[in-house]
Design a protein around this motif. Sequence first.
Motif, short mmCIF file in Angstrom:
data_model
loop_
_atom_site.label_atom_id
_atom_site.label_comp_id
_atom_site.label_asym_id
_atom_site.label_seq_id
_atom_site.Cartn_x
_atom_site.Cartn_y
_atom_site.Cartn_z
N GLY A 55 -6.15 -22.14 4.12
CA GLY A 55 -6.23 -23.58 4.33
C GLY A 55 -7.07 -23.96 5.53
N PRO A 56 -7.12 -25.26 5.81
CA PRO A 56 -8.01 -25.77 6.86
C PRO A 56 -7.53 -25.46 8.28
N ASN A 57 -8.45 -25.58 9.25
CA ASN A 57 -8.10 -25.45 10.66
C ASN A 57 -7.22 -26.62 11.09
N THR A 58 -6.36 -26.34 12.07
CA THR A 58 -5.48 -27.36 12.65
C THR A 58 -5.63 -27.30 14.16
N GLY A 59 -4.83 -28.06 14.87
CA GLY A 59 -4.77 -27.93 16.33
C GLY A 59 -4.09 -26.64 16.76
N GLY A 60 -3.43 -25.94 15.84
CA GLY A 60 -2.69 -24.70 16.17
C GLY A 60 -1.29 -24.76 15.59
N MET A 61 -0.91 -23.73 14.84
CA MET A 61 0.38 -23.74 14.11
C MET A 61 1.41 -22.80 14.71
N GLY A 62 1.04 -22.06 15.75
CA GLY A 62 1.99 -21.14 16.37
C GLY A 62 1.24 -20.24 17.31
N ALA A 63 1.98 -19.49 18.12
CA ALA A 63 1.34 -18.60 19.11
C ALA A 63 2.36 -17.59 19.60
N TYR A 64 1.82 -16.50 20.20
CA TYR A 64 2.70 -15.54 20.87
C TYR A 64 1.99 -14.98 22.09
N SER A 65 2.77 -14.43 22.98
CA SER A 65 2.26 -13.79 24.19
C SER A 65 3.31 -12.80 24.67
#
Length: 418
Positions: free
Chosen positions: A216-226
Amino acid sequence: MRVLVIGSGAREHALLLALSKDPAVTALACAPGNAGTAALAETYGVDLADPNAVAALAKEWDAGLVVIGPEVPLVAGAADPVRAVGIPVFGPSKEAARIEGSKAFAKDVMQAADVPTARSEIVDTPARLDAALHRFGPTWVVKDDGLAAGKGVVVTKDYDVARAHAMHLLDGGHPVLLESFLDGPEASLFCVVDGTTVVPLLPAQDFKRVGDNDAGPNTGGMGAYSPLPWAPSGLVDDVVARIVQPVVDELAARDTPFSGLLYCGLALTSDGPQVIEFNCRFGDPETQVVLALLRTPIAGLFLAAAEGRLASHPPLEWEDGAAVTVVIAAEGYPGRPRTGDVITGAELDGVLHAGTRRRDDGAVVSAGGRVLSVVGTGPSLAEARLAAYRLVERVELTGSHHRSDIALKAVDGDVHIP
Ligand code: AMP
Ligand code: GLY
């Protein structure tokens, strides 16, 4: 210290949460804020696009430090009038914010600093488009040469899709930036900068596409980890030495020193780290995971940056373990989101608010595309991931969607640098 945070996303909620834990902070305010930030800070209205309104609020509220979250006020120049009235501000000047506001400026700085990045070309008329497209791809990377909240970029193997997006931008009067495709996993490295000195935070990874397996398309960001268990040791030092410090030095040499948060978006390619983009502010949702692990009091760090004292700031301290955030988005996002639905579980610990507001009857309702950013922490990435998804299960919002594979490949040891 009285700290005013500008913005209204989960990033700002995370910033306020971190600031509220710093014993030096005596009062917090947020403008324009959301239903979640209102639980931690006094809330004021402000027009984010009006730099003088930001400065007037900072003065009126008697802020001792202003932290500007989003790119819109920074690129509009909000940090300048705040500094001009003598209030320390964590955020770059209008000139330095061009590192995000104009991709052409960013490319020029990178070229001057000899920083590895994608080859690029700007196209400003349809007459030149086809010839230019033939000098790139497949895969094509087609960008809007301005602020587009992460949604102005199309990465595609399909020539017609690339051409249609470029034409759509040109028809809207936007110059198009074509780039060579950078292969390899992406990483975001946030650096606190005071004009000269660079203090890197932990690296994180963002998930830009709307669907599982990057569909699907790009978004502002759907999740993250560190942090990034798969990253080579020395990655952060290497990126600071070869990329961030040279860019900071180049901006200082141009008399536009960068003070604030410099976000380095990287592709870790077979030729080493290359820059995808610079942003002039904390990333969203990566901030939610990076700050969940930072033990160092943050107001003191921001003030040291604002006052040019980072060289004498003590080294940062971090929690052991990992953090994962999953974004809960409204039906329709990244297109036109459905809003006004009641959210259950919005008050739970670890649930950060983005597009939310409190209705007159007290209910918390959705008010934007990315609605919540749910954060889990744990001694390992696998445990942090489970904690985040357990919390997601406790939240209800009609029609909402989220990715089910945030940090999954990293947990499975399945992220590889080509
Ligand atoms: P940007 O708005 O420049 O951050 O681009 C949004 C997303 O598009 C990035 O996070 C990448 O996933 C992808 N992207 C942008 N530029 C490139 C490139 N040159 N090569 C590969 N992917 C890219
Ligand atoms: N997470 C991507 C951004 O903040 O631009």
